[in-house]
Design an enzyme around this catalytic site. Structure first.
Site, PDB file in Angstrom:
ATOM      1  N   HIS A  33       0.858  -1.182   0.000  1.00  0.00           N
ATOM      2  CA  HIS A  33       0.000   0.000   0.000  1.00  0.00           C
ATOM      3  C   HIS A  33       0.898   1.238   0.000  1.00  0.00           C
ATOM      4  O   HIS A  33       1.713   1.439   0.908  1.00  0.00           O
ATOM      5  CB  HIS A  33      -0.888  -0.005   1.240  1.00  0.00           C
ATOM      6  CG  HIS A  33      -1.810   1.170   1.329  1.00  0.00           C
ATOM      7  ND1 HIS A  33      -2.789   1.436   0.393  1.00  0.00           N
ATOM      8  CD2 HIS A  33      -1.896   2.166   2.251  1.00  0.00           C
ATOM      9  CE1 HIS A  33      -3.429   2.536   0.728  1.00  0.00           C
ATOM     10  NE2 HIS A  33      -2.916   2.995   1.858  1.00  0.00           N
ATOM     11  N   GLU A  82      -7.062   8.306  -6.165  1.00  0.00           N
ATOM     12  CA  GLU A  82      -8.267   8.472  -5.351  1.00  0.00           C
ATOM     13  C   GLU A  82      -8.037   9.594  -4.340  1.00  0.00           C
ATOM     14  O   GLU A  82      -7.090   9.543  -3.553  1.00  0.00           O
ATOM     15  CB  GLU A  82      -8.595   7.173  -4.607  1.00  0.00           C
ATOM     16  CG  GLU A  82      -9.785   7.321  -3.658  1.00  0.00           C
ATOM     17  CD  GLU A  82      -9.876   6.191  -2.653  1.00  0.00           C
ATOM     18  OE1 GLU A  82     -10.627   6.356  -1.666  1.00  0.00           O
ATOM     19  OE2 GLU A  82      -9.192   5.172  -2.830  1.00  0.00           O
ATOM     20  N   ILE A 130      -3.466   9.446   5.351  1.00  0.00           N
ATOM     21  CA  ILE A 130      -2.462  10.351   5.925  1.00  0.00           C
ATOM     22  C   ILE A 130      -2.031  11.430   4.939  1.00  0.00           C
ATOM     23  O   ILE A 130      -1.425  12.435   5.320  1.00  0.00           O
ATOM     24  CB  ILE A 130      -1.238   9.551   6.421  1.00  0.00           C
ATOM     25  CG1 ILE A 130      -0.457  10.368   7.450  1.00  0.00           C
ATOM     26  CG2 ILE A 130      -0.333   9.129   5.258  1.00  0.00           C
ATOM     27  CD1 ILE A 130       0.575   9.589   8.231  1.00  0.00           C
ATOM     28  N   GLY A 131      -2.323  11.245   3.638  1.00  0.00           N
ATOM     29  CA  GLY A 131      -2.016  12.296   2.675  1.00  0.00           C
ATOM     30  C   GLY A 131      -1.073  11.890   1.549  1.00  0.00           C
ATOM     31  O   GLY A 131      -0.491  12.749   0.883  1.00  0.00           O
ATOM     32  N   LYS A 132      -0.943  10.590   1.301  1.00  0.00           N
ATOM     33  CA  LYS A 132      -0.034  10.116   0.244  1.00  0.00           C
ATOM     34  C   LYS A 132      -0.492  10.570  -1.135  1.00  0.00           C
ATOM     35  O   LYS A 132       0.302  11.091  -1.936  1.00  0.00           O
ATOM     36  CB  LYS A 132       0.054   8.584   0.281  1.00  0.00           C
ATOM     37  CG  LYS A 132       0.577   8.011   1.585  1.00  0.00           C
ATOM     38  CD  LYS A 132       0.720   6.521   1.526  1.00  0.00           C
ATOM     39  CE  LYS A 132      -0.610   5.799   1.360  1.00  0.00           C
ATOM     40  NZ  LYS A 132      -1.501   5.976   2.502  1.00  0.00           N
ATOM     41  N   GLY A 136       2.558   4.956   4.278  1.00  0.00           N
ATOM     42  CA  GLY A 136       1.936   5.508   5.479  1.00  0.00           C
ATOM     43  C   GLY A 136       0.522   4.983   5.629  1.00  0.00           C
ATOM     44  O   GLY A 136      -0.012   4.322   4.727  1.00  0.00           O
ATOM     45  N   ARG A 183      17.455  14.836  12.825  1.00  0.00           N
ATOM     46  CA  ARG A 183      17.562  16.208  12.333  1.00  0.00           C
ATOM     47  C   ARG A 183      18.842  16.445  11.532  1.00  0.00           C
ATOM     48  O   ARG A 183      19.014  17.511  10.951  1.00  0.00           O
ATOM     49  CB  ARG A 183      17.498  17.184  13.516  1.00  0.00           C
ATOM     50  CG  ARG A 183      16.196  17.079  14.297  1.00  0.00           C
ATOM     51  CD  ARG A 183      16.143  18.044  15.457  1.00  0.00           C
ATOM     52  NE  ARG A 183      16.164  19.436  15.008  1.00  0.00           N
ATOM     53  CZ  ARG A 183      16.088  20.476  15.842  1.00  0.00           C
ATOM     54  NH1 ARG A 183      16.015  20.262  17.146  1.00  0.00           N
ATOM     55  NH2 ARG A 183      16.112  21.701  15.368  1.00  0.00           N
ATOM     56  N   SER A 207      -3.532   4.710   5.851  1.00  0.00           N
ATOM     57  CA  SER A 207      -4.578   5.186   4.954  1.00  0.00           C
ATOM     58  C   SER A 207      -5.110   6.535   5.426  1.00  0.00           C
ATOM     59  O   SER A 207      -5.400   6.719   6.610  1.00  0.00           O
ATOM     60  CB  SER A 207      -5.720   4.154   4.898  1.00  0.00           C
ATOM     61  OG  SER A 207      -6.736   4.579   4.030  1.00  0.00           O
ATOM     62  N   ASP A 267      -2.074   4.077  -4.493  1.00  0.00           N
ATOM     63  CA  ASP A 267      -2.782   3.125  -3.637  1.00  0.00           C
ATOM     64  C   ASP A 267      -2.076   1.773  -3.537  1.00  0.00           C
ATOM     65  O   ASP A 267      -1.713   1.333  -2.462  1.00  0.00           O
ATOM     66  CB  ASP A 267      -4.235   2.937  -4.094  1.00  0.00           C
ATOM     67  CG  ASP A 267      -5.049   2.177  -3.055  1.00  0.00           C
ATOM     68  OD1 ASP A 267      -4.922   2.504  -1.862  1.00  0.00           O
ATOM     69  OD2 ASP A 267      -5.785   1.255  -3.432  1.00  0.00           O
TER      70      ASP A 267
END
Length: 311
Positions: free
Chosen positions: A144, A208, A163-165, A159, A249, A161, A183
């Site tokens: 995925h 999507e 979350i903003g991919k 990430g 960082r 489902s 997807d």
């Protein structure tokens, strides 16, 4: 990885433009399961121990001359050819445009073994067969995520489902980059160093977006915005921002994720309102390319700081 993949002889013949000698044989129902090939010189001499009969059999100049010699001199010729074809080899290919003799054609017809002619040299044909079969028969998994081509680097965004991919991929498309898959990403291991990602045919070039629906990227942004396959060079793992987590960082140490036994550099990217994912992904892609070219910004900064401290 234990699943066996296969490709039909018909697909091989079409891809490599092979000329069929026995066109009545249905090559759609004959399959190849190994990427390796075999030149049956030893078998034509009568040695069949450890014969790799499931491989594509290639006849070059040496084998061709030997076949003509045994046809004239060897009384066991029919027995040798019978053993070769009765082993149910997937196909027999004559390179350099060599024409198989009638006896070869008769045995091929008897056992339903396709015989082809290739105009390529033996070495060229062998290399191309192995290259193509290595990709088609490569072990694979589906995960995925979203796969995009950013400045030539294959970036796999993963990430949870929602979350903003897909939204990140859409922004990258607007910035001139290319979508490979949304997807579901199919990953093939074509070598110890290379993973190739692609999209399932059903969802190819669709994105999507929650609240909007399905978007056809190729029609909306043009054919230059999509790509069929892409090597996977870097993984971006999106996750919700957690103030208790100590995020890297500096980037002095590389983190990796493993797919099908191959390690890929991976970055955990925390998500919070106001962060522009597309710009961060672009920066990550450029930085990764710099590292492959031998320049590491984190190491350069570390040298400067330690140099100042020594002074």
């Amino acid at each position: 990885m234990s699943e066996e993949y296969k490709v039909s002889v018909a697909e091989l013949a079409k891809k490599l433009e092979l000329i069929p000698v026995i066109p009545e044989i249905n090559t759609n129902d004959i399959y190849i399961t190994q990427a390796e090939v075999n030149r049956p010189a030893l078998q034509l001499a009568g040695f069949f121990d450890h014969f790799s009969s499931s491989r594509v059999q290639i006849i070059g100049n040496v084998e061709y001359i030997h076949i003509n010699n045994i046809l004239e001199k060897d009384e066991n010729c029919n027995q040798i050819l019978d053993r070769l074809f009765s082993a149910q080899i997937p196909c027999l290919v004559f390179c350099r445009g060599k024409q198989p003799c009638d006896k070869i054609v008769d045995f091929g017809r008897k056992y339903g073994v396709p015989v082809f002619i290739s105009k390529d040299s033996t070495s060229e044909f062998t290399a191309e067969v192995i290259r193509w079969l290595s990709v088609e028969l490569a072990p694979r998994i589906s995960i995925h995520g979203v796969l995009v081509d950013v400045f030539g680097e294959g970036i796999l965004i993963t990430g949870e489902s929602g979350i903003g991919k897909s939204e990140a991929a859409l922004e990258l498309l607007k910035r001139g980059h290319r979508l490979v898959s949304d997807d579901v990403v199919e990953i093939k291991r074509v070598s110890k160093d290379t993973l190739i990602g692609s999209s399932p045919a059903v969802t190819r070039f669709f994105i999507e977006l929650r609240g909007i629906g399905i978007i056809d990227v190729k029609n909306l942004f043009g054919v230059e915005s999509v790509k069929m396959t892409q090597s996977i060079d870097l993984v971006i793992q999106l996750e919700d921002w957690n103030k208790e987590t100590d995020y890297d960082r500096l980037g002095l140490d590389e983190n990796y994720i493993e797919y099908l036994g191959n390690k890929v550099v991976a970055h955990a990217l925390p998500i919070r309102p106001g962060r522009n994912l597309a710009i961060i992904v672009e920066a990550a892609a450029i930085n990764h390319r710099q590292k492959k070219m031998g320049y590491n910004a984190a190491e350069e900064l570390y040298k400067r700081v330690t140099g100042k401290l020594e002074e």
